[in-house]
Design a protein around this motif. Structure first.
Motif, mmCIF file in Angstrom:
data_model
loop_
_atom_site.group_PDB
_atom_site.id
_atom_site.type_symbol
_atom_site.label_atom_id
_atom_site.label_comp_id
_atom_site.label_asym_id
_atom_site.label_seq_id
_atom_site.Cartn_x
_atom_site.Cartn_y
_atom_site.Cartn_z
ATOM 1 N N LEU A 13 43.974 37.542 47.445
ATOM 2 C CA LEU A 13 43.264 37.867 46.171
ATOM 3 C C LEU A 13 42.926 36.503 45.414
ATOM 4 O O LEU A 13 43.913 35.555 45.712
ATOM 5 N N ASN A 14 41.886 36.468 45.034
ATOM 6 C CA ASN A 14 41.548 35.318 44.015
ATOM 7 C C ASN A 14 42.115 35.391 42.454
ATOM 8 O O ASN A 14 41.875 36.377 41.800
ATOM 9 N N PRO A 15 43.069 34.492 42.326
ATOM 10 C CA PRO A 15 43.658 34.647 40.965
ATOM 11 C C PRO A 15 42.963 34.390 39.754
ATOM 12 O O PRO A 15 43.137 34.848 38.784
ATOM 13 N N THR A 16 41.686 33.946 40.145
ATOM 14 C CA THR A 16 40.703 33.804 38.846
ATOM 15 C C THR A 16 39.947 34.785 38.372
ATOM 16 O O THR A 16 39.028 34.826 37.423
ATOM 17 N N MET A 17 39.993 35.853 39.347
ATOM 18 C CA MET A 17 39.001 36.816 39.127
ATOM 19 C C MET A 17 39.766 38.212 38.963
ATOM 20 O O MET A 17 40.931 38.546 39.295
ATOM 21 N N THR A 18 39.345 39.045 37.984
ATOM 22 C CA THR A 18 39.866 40.617 37.681
ATOM 23 C C THR A 18 39.896 41.097 38.950
ATOM 24 O O THR A 18 39.139 40.911 39.952
ATOM 25 N N VAL A 19 40.779 42.012 39.249
ATOM 26 C CA VAL A 19 40.788 42.751 40.380
ATOM 27 C C VAL A 19 39.699 43.858 40.581
ATOM 28 O O VAL A 19 39.055 44.045 41.617
ATOM 29 N N GLY A 20 39.126 44.172 39.324
ATOM 30 C CA GLY A 20 37.938 44.895 39.411
ATOM 31 C C GLY A 20 36.693 44.375 39.991
ATOM 32 O O GLY A 20 36.192 44.805 40.725
ATOM 33 N N LYS A 21 36.612 43.002 39.688
ATOM 34 C CA LYS A 21 35.383 42.409 40.197
ATOM 35 C C LYS A 21 35.559 42.095 41.762
ATOM 36 O O LYS A 21 34.508 42.229 42.522
ATOM 37 N N GLN A 22 36.825 41.953 41.980
ATOM 38 C CA GLN A 22 36.897 41.699 43.511
ATOM 39 C C GLN A 22 36.782 42.911 44.500
ATOM 40 O O GLN A 22 36.378 42.918 45.307
ATOM 41 N N ILE A 23 37.049 44.064 43.924
ATOM 42 C CA ILE A 23 36.877 45.338 44.589
ATOM 43 C C ILE A 23 35.311 45.535 44.757
ATOM 44 O O ILE A 23 34.661 46.139 45.465
ATOM 45 N N MET A 24 34.657 45.005 43.590
ATOM 46 C CA MET A 24 33.294 45.498 43.383
ATOM 47 C C MET A 24 32.432 44.397 44.344
ATOM 48 O O MET A 24 31.342 45.040 44.800
ATOM 49 N N GLU A 25 33.050 43.280 44.725
ATOM 50 C CA GLU A 25 32.200 42.360 45.412
ATOM 51 C C GLU A 25 31.725 43.010 46.586
ATOM 52 O O GLU A 25 30.475 43.066 46.742
#
Length: 356
Positions: free
Chosen positions: A107-119
């Motif tokens: 997981l990218n520590p600098t991005m919110t979890v929501g944004k990472q699922i949206m990608e």
């Protein structure tokens, strides 16, 4: 019995790594199929080639020193081993996804979890940001994370290990992939969380009919999740069969060793077994059976020639000279014999009930 559709086919795969010490022959002729909606577990000690095999399916091997020397990885009538990186990017994350071992590093520590699922939704599903956001919140709920709207805005460090792994699963399942590769997804978690994650994966699989390749060195996990098992050793698959066949009628001495070293509720301290020696050096792979130096049942031919895959049943194959018609009959270890005996008893009880 219904014939399931083949989703993925790996044929005679050979992979090498070029190092300062020489060429490491990490994968030496691996063959397996994956069927629709099934879970295939790939089991073996560290260094047996499990992760390299599955990373090659995703084409995630390091470009500078790895080489798929020969073989095919067939998916959707295409050979993934030969596809360009541009084409692979369209498949990766959309049709074939991967859950990695350590959720904190994936997981990218600098991005919110929501944004990472949206990608992946924005990249592969042509969704608007609003659609991707509502689908991401749905996925957060689907993987069992409470207060989804609040959690959507949080960062990975605000989640526990088990919750982070659920987020990784949500990302992997975002595009309803046909194939999901789970690379030891519960190793970094404690036992109770492990059980929850495995239960979650089984539940999600039944909902979206994904085929799963589950990599693990823990046979105890396999019994709960897999339909079929492939046992790997020294860059090869040495035995493959249904869960029952591998657990209760194993034929390869390496599988015997793995099963004997697995604690059960009725095992005493003396019963537990450790396979002697270390895995082979794949810089100079042995001429014969790679397991021979650690195998107390090894025959003379094991040191000279690699055994072929012998058919035990329509679904069960093992590469050991002990299955040759002229081989001496040997008794498996006590722990394996106990399991075989239990299996025969259970089967006879079932057939007696069916016969009534």
């Amino acid at each position: 019995m219904e014939i399931k559709k083949k989703v993925l086919e790996v044929n005679d795969l050979h992979i090498s790594f070029h190092t300062f010490a020489g060429e490491v022959q990490a994968i030496r002729g691996v063959n397996f199929d994956l069927y629709e909606g099934e879970t295939l577990a790939i089991v073996g000690e560290s260094g047996s080639g499990k992760s390299v095999t599955t990373k090659s399916i995703m084409r995630l091997l390091p470009e500078h020193n790895s080489q798929i020397k020969s073989g095919e990885i067939l998916f959707n009538n295409e050979n993934l081993a030969k596809l360009s990186d541009k084409k692979m990017q369209k498949i990766r994350g959309k049709e074939i996804s991967m859950i990695f071992q350590d959720p904190m590093t994936s997981l990218n520590p600098t991005m919110t979890v929501g944004k990472q699922i949206m990608e992946p939704l924005l990249k592969h599903q042509n969704m608007s940001k609003a659609e991707a956001k509502s689908r991401a919140i749905e996925l957060i709920k689907m993987v069992g994370i409470p207060k989804a709207e609040l959690r959507f805005k949080q960062y990975p460090h605000q989640f526990s290990g088990g919750m982070r792994q659920r987020v990784v699963i949500a990302i992997a399942l975002a595009c309803n992939p046909k194939v999901l590769i789970a690379d030891e997804p519960t190793t970094a978690l404690d036992v109770t969380i492990q059980a929850q994650i495995l239960e979650l994966m089984k539940d999600l699989q039944s909902k979206i009919n994904t085929s799963i390749i589950f990599i693990t060195h823990d046979l105890g996990v396999v019994a709960n999740v897999a339909d079929r098992v492939a046992v790997m050793y020294g860059g090869k698959i040495v035995e493959v069969g249904t869960v029952d066949e591998i657990f209760y009628n194993p034929k390869h001495p390496y599988t015997w060793g793995l099963i004997s070293s697995m604690p059960s509720l009725d095992s005493d301290d003396e019963d537990l077994y450790a396979i002697p020696g270390t895995p082979p050096d794949l810089l100079n792979p042995p001429k014969g059976d790679a397991f021979a130096p650690r195998n107390e049942y090894a025959l003379k031919i094991d040191l000279e020639q690699q055994p072929p895959m012998y058919k035990v049943s329509d679904t069960h194959y093992a590469a050991t000279w002990l299955l040759h018609p002229n081989a001496p009959k040997v008794e498996p270890p006590l722990a394996v014999r106990k399991r075989m005996h239990q299996f025969k008893q259970d089967n006879s009880l079932v057939s007696t009930k069916e016969g009534r």
